[in-house]
Design a protein around this motif. Sequence first.
Motif, mmCIF file in Angstrom:
data_model
loop_
_atom_site.group_PDB
_atom_site.id
_atom_site.type_symbol
_atom_site.label_atom_id
_atom_site.label_comp_id
_atom_site.label_asym_id
_atom_site.label_seq_id
_atom_site.Cartn_x
_atom_site.Cartn_y
_atom_site.Cartn_z
ATOM 1 N N PRO A 1 -1.331 4.741 -7.433
ATOM 2 C CA PRO A 1 -2.565 4.896 -7.358
ATOM 3 C C PRO A 1 -3.760 3.678 -6.445
ATOM 4 N N GLY A 2 -4.997 3.951 -6.285
ATOM 5 C CA GLY A 2 -5.512 3.310 -5.058
ATOM 6 C C GLY A 2 -4.850 2.671 -4.343
ATOM 7 N N ARG A 3 -3.647 2.673 -3.625
ATOM 8 C CA ARG A 3 -3.032 2.235 -2.636
ATOM 9 C C ARG A 3 -2.967 3.160 -1.769
ATOM 10 N N ARG B 1 -2.777 10.551 -3.248
ATOM 11 C CA ARG B 1 -1.843 10.979 -4.322
ATOM 12 C C ARG B 1 -0.939 11.750 -3.142
ATOM 13 N N SER C 1 0.525 -0.944 -0.234
ATOM 14 C CA SER C 1 -0.506 -0.461 -0.337
ATOM 15 C C SER C 1 0.934 1.348 0.549
#
Length: 181
Positions: free
Chosen positions: A152-154, A157, A114
Motif C-alpha cells: 500500500p502507498g506504492r 489497490r 513500487s
Amino acid sequence: MTRNDLVPEVLARAAELNLPGWYLTAGCLCQTVWNAVTGRPPAEGVKDYDLFYFDDSDLSWEAENAVIEEGKRRFGDLPVMAEIRNEARVHLWYEARFGVPCAPYPSTEAAIDSFPSTTSCLGIRLDDRGEWQVYAPHGFADVFNLVVRPNPGRAPRSSYEAKARRWQEQWPELTVLPWPS
C-alpha cells in the motif's frame, strides 16, 4: 532461478543490451520460485519476462521503442515475451493506465519498490563479471512461503487485487493477504 532455463538465458541476452540500471524483475522471478516450491514445470504460468532499465537522458517514446525493437531481435527466438520498459518514462503514462498519478522514479530500484505486491519486488542482473546481482528490498521469505503481500502507498489497490486474483488462479497454494483498510 536456474531451474527455469529461460531466466539465465534472458539474463545473458539482457546483459548484452548494456542498458543502464537494468534488471530482470517481477513475476517471472517469483513465479519461477512458486513453480519450484509447488512442483510445477519451471516456466509454467510465467506470462512475461520484465526487463526494466533507467535512462533519463532521453524520455522520448522513440528512444524507448528503439530498445524494445532491439529486444525483439535479441529475444525473438526464445519462447518468452520480453517486456522491456524504461522506468524513467513511467510517470509519463502511468496515470492514463492506472488512474492515479506517479511521481518520476529516480532509479530502477525505486520502480521495483513500487510494485503492487512486496512479494514481487525482486530484480536480478548480471554484473561485468557475469555474477548475479540481486535486489530484494523485502527479502525472500514471502516468495518461498507462497505469500502475496500488498504494497500500500506504492501502487493502486486495484492493481494488487487483479494480480493477486490472476496469480491465485494459477497457483492456488498462494496465501493472498488483503489490502489493509
